[in-house]
Design an enzyme around this catalytic site. Structure first.
Site, PDB file in Angstrom:
ATOM      1  N   HIS A   1      -3.245   5.995   4.069  1.00 31.14           N
ATOM      2  CA  HIS A   1      -4.088   4.929   3.525  1.00 31.14           C
ATOM      3  C   HIS A   1      -3.688   3.545   4.019  1.00 31.14           C
ATOM      4  O   HIS A   1      -4.526   2.757   4.467  1.00 31.14           O
ATOM      5  CB  HIS A   1      -4.012   5.001   2.000  1.00 31.14           C
ATOM      6  CG  HIS A   1      -4.975   4.117   1.310  1.00 31.14           C
ATOM      7  ND1 HIS A   1      -4.715   2.805   1.004  1.00 31.14           N
ATOM      8  CD2 HIS A   1      -6.222   4.361   0.855  1.00 31.14           C
ATOM      9  CE1 HIS A   1      -5.751   2.278   0.389  1.00 31.14           C
ATOM     10  NE2 HIS A   1      -6.677   3.197   0.279  1.00 31.14           N
TER      11      HIS A   1
ATOM     12  N   SER B   1     -10.950  -0.165  -1.229  1.00 32.50           N
ATOM     13  CA  SER B   1      -9.676  -0.337  -0.527  1.00 32.50           C
ATOM     14  C   SER B   1      -9.880  -0.809   0.894  1.00 32.50           C
ATOM     15  O   SER B   1      -9.046  -1.535   1.438  1.00 32.50           O
ATOM     16  CB  SER B   1      -8.929   0.992  -0.470  1.00 32.50           C
ATOM     17  OG  SER B   1      -8.353   1.321  -1.695  1.00 32.50           O
TER      18      SER B   1
ATOM     19  N   ASP C   1       0.840  -1.187   0.000  1.00 33.94           N
ATOM     20  CA  ASP C   1       0.000   0.000   0.000  1.00 33.94           C
ATOM     21  C   ASP C   1       0.881   1.245   0.000  1.00 33.94           C
ATOM     22  O   ASP C   1       1.923   1.267  -0.652  1.00 33.94           O
ATOM     23  CB  ASP C   1      -0.925  -0.045   1.228  1.00 33.94           C
ATOM     24  CG  ASP C   1      -2.268   0.606   0.966  1.00 33.94           C
ATOM     25  OD1 ASP C   1      -2.317   1.844   0.941  1.00 33.94           O
ATOM     26  OD2 ASP C   1      -3.267  -0.109   0.791  1.00 33.94           O
TER      27      ASP C   1
END
Length: 427
Positions: free
Chosen positions: A149, A343, A118
């Site tokens: 994130h 996600s 990621d």
């Protein structure tokens, strides 16, 4: 900073959480349509368990654990916060819907390592030790997350519970391996250089996670293109096949449909307008769609014939990489907005995969996927292109009796398809 610069910065930062984690850029050399057979490849019956083909004779993709081109940070790091009028310390709708706290009676994911490929994972008091996996963005070790994130994703997988709030990850005893593969805050230092994070470095990252001992890999990143486009992802397909052959479960986000996005056109039954990678390698990847609190498919969640299962993907609460607390909001150009995206659906399923692996260590990667899909809350037809085999059920995945698999070709996940009689035999 000019108004245009501020607007661009806001756009870049907001993109991280609306995503598929930053849609992975397609190298220019691969962007031109080829007129190939992509539509035929994905337009058939998903119940046959067919994914995009992978050449088993191709070399295993390995490359330098570094950016393809020198990079520099071009924008400030993402800021997370609390949505006005909300309390992130209370269990969110995802925890209530999935009921994964009850799974701790059987296992908490002990002995499992989940690689989060990621934007990096910043160590957090609720994660325990974070294993350094490498950095393809800026030469670090993977344990820096400017975009926030990857840390959000890791928290969903494995955040430890706390006596001061109701939040926890799905597999709180699992270890996190951090691999920074992309960042919207960084760009190539020289004009014409390769931007950080593409399908090539993603392939390298998958192989590295396997070689470092991950038992589950979470990929909340997607490369999209219109049907017929060459995504240049042959190496990525080989990498996820390599993971499967080495008994590693790979979980990937389905992709987010959005105006101006490479995932720009929603797929409908019988017509695949947009292909997504690595989700399209359905024989080796369990792809995850996002749902609303009602359980219906989220409007932004990319449908497709490769979909495996679904999980909550809206109004997400998870770990804030700065400050050591929780967050359920992100700063956008319109103020503070919710954290949404496929996600964040994927790590719920990666956490369940870690639980299943811990409770049933004898199961192969294919058997783990099969157990998760067969115990999901199936839609009316058993499978559809919006939610796959349905919303996952952690406790059922750990307790249900699952019928034996039909024979399949070695090295394939063909048994995941409807023809092999996937079903939940007990609850």
């Amino acid at each position: 900073m000019s108004a245009a610069d501020r607007a661009e910065r806001a756009r870049r930062l907001a993109a991280v959480a609306l995503l598929t984690a930053v849609a992975v850029p397609i190298p220019a050399a691969y962007a031109a349509p080829t007129g190939g057979s992509e539509g035929d490849l994905h337009g058939g019956n998903r119940s046959q368990g067919r994914g995009a083909e992978v050449d088993p004779r191709a070399p295993i993709p390995r490359g330098p654990i570094a950016p393809i081109s020198p990079t520099e940070q071009r924008s400030q790091c993402q800021t997370l916060s609390t949505l006005p009028g909300t309390d992130p310390t209370r269990p969110g709708h995802a925890q209530r819907l999935l009921g994964y706290a009850a799974a701790s009676r059987f296992t908490r994911g002990e002995g499992q390592t989940v690689a989060v490929i990621d934007t990096g994972v910043t160590p957090h008091p609720r994660l325990g030790p974070v294993q350094a996996g490498g950095d393809y963005v800026a030469g670090g070790d993977g344990r820096t997350d400017c975009d926030a994130h990857g840390t959000l994703v890791a928290g969903i997988v494995a955040a430890r519970p706390s006596a001061t709030d109701g939040f926890s990850g799905v597999a709180p005893a699992a270890a996190i391996m951090a691999i920074r593969q992309s960042s919207l805050a960084f760009a190539a230092r020289d004009r014409g250089g390769a931007a950080p994070g593409n399908v090539t470095t993603l392939a390298y990252a998958v192989t590295r996670a396997v070689d470092l001992g991950a038992t589950v890999v979470n990929i909340s990143q997607v490369a999209c293109g219109p049907t017929g486009t060459d995504l240049g992802d042959a190496a990525l397909g080989r990498a996820v096949r390599y993971a499967f052959e080495r008994n590693v479960v790979v979980v990937a986000a389905a992709g987010n449909v959005g105006s101006g996005s490479a995932c720009g056109t929603q797929n409908v039954p019988g017509r695949t307008a947009t292909v997504a990678s690595p989700a399209r390698f359905a024989d080796y990847v369990l792809s995850v769609a996002a749902t609303e609190p009602t359980g219906r498919p989220a409007s932004f969640s990319l449908a497709g014939p490769w979909l495996g299962v679904a999980a909550p993907g809206t109004d997400i609460t998870s770990l804030d990489p700065r400050g050591g607390g929780l967050a359920n909001g992100q700063t956008t150009r319109d103020g503070i907005g919710p954290i949404d995206g496929t996600s964040f659906a994927a790590p719920y399923v990666a956490g369940i995969a870690a639980l299943v692996r811990a409770r049933f260590p004898e199961l192969s990667a294919g058997d783990v996927v099969r157990r998760i899909t067969s115990t999901a809350r199936h839609p009316a037809g058993g499978w559809d292109e919006s939610v796959g085999y349905g919303v996952v059920d952690p406790v059922a995945a750990l307790t249900a009796e699952v019928a034996p698999a039909a024979p399949a070709r070695p090295g394939r996940l063909a048994e995941v398809g409807g023809q092999s009689g996937l079903r939940k035999t007990t609850t």
